[in-house]
Every structure is written in C-alpha cells, then in structure tokens.
Design an enzyme around this catalytic site. Structure first.
Site, short mmCIF file in Angstrom:
data_model
loop_
_atom_site.label_atom_id
_atom_site.label_comp_id
_atom_site.label_asym_id
_atom_site.label_seq_id
_atom_site.Cartn_x
_atom_site.Cartn_y
_atom_site.Cartn_z
N GLY A 38 -27.16 64.61 -38.96
CA GLY A 38 -26.52 64.82 -40.26
C GLY A 38 -27.51 64.86 -41.41
O GLY A 38 -27.13 64.82 -42.58
N LYS A 39 -28.80 64.94 -41.08
CA LYS A 39 -29.84 64.89 -42.13
C LYS A 39 -29.75 66.07 -43.09
O LYS A 39 -29.90 65.91 -44.30
CB LYS A 39 -31.24 64.78 -41.53
CG LYS A 39 -31.65 65.92 -40.63
CD LYS A 39 -32.98 65.63 -39.94
CE LYS A 39 -33.43 66.78 -39.06
NZ LYS A 39 -32.51 67.00 -37.91
N HIS A 76 -26.07 77.01 -40.86
CA HIS A 76 -26.70 76.50 -42.09
C HIS A 76 -26.41 77.41 -43.27
O HIS A 76 -26.09 76.94 -44.36
CB HIS A 76 -28.22 76.38 -41.89
CG HIS A 76 -28.64 75.09 -41.28
ND1 HIS A 76 -29.21 74.07 -42.02
CD2 HIS A 76 -28.59 74.63 -40.01
CE1 HIS A 76 -29.48 73.05 -41.23
NE2 HIS A 76 -29.12 73.36 -40.01
#
Length: 200
Positions: A38-39, A76
């Site tokens: 989850g960074k 992303h």
C-alpha cells in the site's frame, strides 16, 4: 532560571522539529514498503492536496511484450487524478533540479533496476560500479538540494530472505544502501505495512 530556560528551549526545538516533520508542505518524504503493502497509495494520499503535481515514473514503460507489467502500469495510471502531469524518465537528478511543482517519484526500486541495466551491471560490463556510483551520487545531491515538496516511494528490501541469485543480492544491497542515504536526508520517513503507515 537557567534550568527553566534550557528546558523551554528544548521544548521549542522539539515543537519546531514536529512542525517541520508534519507540516502541510513538508519538504522531502520517503515512503517505504514491501510489495503490495500500500506504499504507493499512501504516497498518493500524501500529495493529494497539491493542485499541481508531477508524477515521476522511472520504471519501464508499459509494453505488449510483458502484459503483467503493462497491467500494473495501467492500474497506477488509472488511480492518478487528471490534473497530475506524468513524466517517464530515469533522469531523477535532472527532474529534481528543474522541478517547479511538487513531485511524486514512484519508485526508486524500479528506477534502480533500470539504472543497473543502463550501466551494464547485469552483464558485468567493465566500470559499471563507477557509473553506478556517479548516478547514485548525482541523484542524492539533487535530492538533498530539492526546492519543492517531494515524496519518493521505495521498496523495503531488508525483511525478506537472501535472494538466490547474485543479481538479486546486488539489487537488494544497492537499494538498501540507497534507502539509507535517502532516509538520512528526508524530513519524514514512513514505513507502510499491510496498508498501515508507521512514521519512523
């Protein structure tokens, strides 16, 4: 009175550090985490308040040759707000030096992988160690001198097993050392584990 003055000065310094660390426009933040921790999502939340932001993608571009990687890149991209500008580059030092808007760099691990490829480290080309040192020092100098808010995401590689291949061990060792250097010159460092963010 001297004791009280020293104690008050200590409290004020602690408060000043806290304000610098947690202020709305804090300077440089390093977000660490393992794969799927989850960074990236956490880093995106940290910069969400900026009306203008440059998303720096230093990894390999999406390619039909690698559908799994293309799917990761697409995921992303789909999360990014439309007002974010995306720059795909391995020139992180140049990007940092010329930045006029806040930056989100995601991530140092994919950047390092590309740099190691560009300098011939995987093939053991003569002089790759010097070329690597030059690239890393150039980036670190630009990171230290950054004049805009910047969040950098990186893989935490120190918690897993020792990689079975020499290239895996090289990557782990170099990225671990890079994370240390980036962390030393960051205003805030966050470790993300299972979606939970821990300030270090």
């Amino acid at each position: 009175m001297t004791k009280l003055t020293h104690r008050l000065a200590g409290y004020l310094e602690t408060l000043a550090r806290a304000l610098r660390r947690y202020g709305r426009d804090e300077g440089k933040v390093l977000v660490l985490g393992g794969v799927r921790s989850g960074k990236s999502r956490h880093a995106e939340r940290l910069v969400a308040r900026h009306p203008h932001l440059v998303y720096v993608a230093p990894g390999l571009p999406a390619s039909d040759d690698d559908p799994e990687w293309a799917a990761r890149v697409a995921a992303h991209q789909a999360r990014r707000p439309a007002h974010w500008k995306t720059v795909e580059t391995t020139d992180l030092a140049g990007t940092l030096r010329t930045a006029t808007e806040p930056l989100l760099i995601d991530c140092l691990g994919t950047w390092l992988s590309r740099v190691l490829d560009e300098i011939g480290a995987w093939d053991g080309k003569r002089g790759w160690e010097h070329r690597l040192d030059d690239r890393l020092e150039d980036f670190l100098a630009a990171w230290a001198a950054a004049r805009v808010p910047v969040v950098a995401v990186s893989n935490e590689v120190g918690s897993g097993v020792v990689p079975a291949t020499s290239s895996g061990r090289l990557f782990r060792d170099v990225l671990g050392a890079l994370n240390n250097r980036v962390s030393a010159d960051a205003d805030r460092v966050v470790l993300v584990v299972a979606g939970r963010a821990l300030d270090l």
